[in-house]
Design a protein around this motif. Sequence first.
Motif, mmCIF file in Angstrom:
data_model
loop_
_atom_site.group_PDB
_atom_site.id
_atom_site.type_symbol
_atom_site.label_atom_id
_atom_site.label_comp_id
_atom_site.label_asym_id
_atom_site.label_seq_id
_atom_site.Cartn_x
_atom_site.Cartn_y
_atom_site.Cartn_z
ATOM 1 N N LEU A 94 0.725 -1.225 0.013
ATOM 2 C CA LEU A 94 -0.134 -0.064 0.030
ATOM 3 C C LEU A 94 0.809 1.198 0.043
ATOM 4 O O LEU A 94 0.720 2.248 -0.823
ATOM 5 N N ARG A 95 1.900 1.139 0.683
ATOM 6 C CA ARG A 95 2.772 2.208 0.917
ATOM 7 C C ARG A 95 3.650 2.701 -0.353
ATOM 8 O O ARG A 95 3.694 3.755 -0.972
ATOM 9 N N ASN A 96 3.843 1.538 -1.029
ATOM 10 C CA ASN A 96 4.860 1.472 -2.259
ATOM 11 C C ASN A 96 3.765 2.220 -3.366
ATOM 12 O O ASN A 96 4.259 2.877 -4.232
ATOM 13 N N SER A 97 2.515 1.857 -3.517
ATOM 14 C CA SER A 97 1.691 2.174 -4.279
ATOM 15 C C SER A 97 1.262 3.728 -4.264
ATOM 16 O O SER A 97 1.091 4.186 -5.328
ATOM 17 N N GLN A 98 1.807 4.280 -3.316
ATOM 18 C CA GLN A 98 1.592 5.829 -3.418
ATOM 19 C C GLN A 98 2.856 6.461 -3.632
ATOM 20 O O GLN A 98 2.966 7.574 -3.562
ATOM 21 N N ARG A 99 3.642 5.710 -4.251
ATOM 22 C CA ARG A 99 4.996 6.326 -4.697
ATOM 23 C C ARG A 99 4.866 6.378 -6.201
ATOM 24 O O ARG A 99 4.021 5.886 -6.705
ATOM 25 N N SER A 100 5.767 7.377 -6.750
ATOM 26 C CA SER A 100 5.934 7.491 -8.093
ATOM 27 C C SER A 100 7.325 7.323 -8.659
ATOM 28 O O SER A 100 8.194 7.423 -7.911
ATOM 29 N N GLU A 107 5.900 -4.904 -7.611
ATOM 30 C CA GLU A 107 5.577 -5.737 -6.577
ATOM 31 C C GLU A 107 6.373 -6.999 -6.291
ATOM 32 O O GLU A 107 6.291 -7.477 -5.329
ATOM 33 N N ILE A 108 6.683 -7.672 -7.657
ATOM 34 C CA ILE A 108 7.427 -8.788 -7.395
ATOM 35 C C ILE A 108 8.901 -8.597 -6.530
ATOM 36 O O ILE A 108 9.058 -9.550 -5.943
#
Length: 148
Positions: A94-100, A107-108
Amino acid sequence: METIIFCGIQATGKSTFYQQHFFHSHLRISLDLFKTRHREDLFLEACCKSQLPFVVDNTNPGKADRQKYIQLAKQHKFRTIGYYFQSRIEEALLRNSQRSGKACIPEIGIRGAFKKLELPSPDEGFDELYYVTIEDNNFVIKPWTNEI
């Protein structure tokens, strides 16, 4: 002198923790910055020779990954402190998905690091070991108790 070794999967707050707690006192050793082990080794050698405190800001998921840094620190009589960052896969994703951009890890890669993750232990050679969690967007640091 002091060596700090971070351990935890991506997107668990390691680099932000470094900025908040060690930016003004320790050099940051990170493969994200150096890109190769050769460059990392050059900076590690420079830190040891000049007795400059440093933080290893990598995932360091396994005991074998951490052993390189612990042995080097001990060889140069550095105090060795470990920080394990709570590594809950869904929270990290979830935190990673907020990065750009380049900050966003595939994800892998996060799942791969999670599969390799071994909890650290004082018997690896740490002089001190801590457990770090994120609560209400703040870091909480607790002494290691061998219980997660």
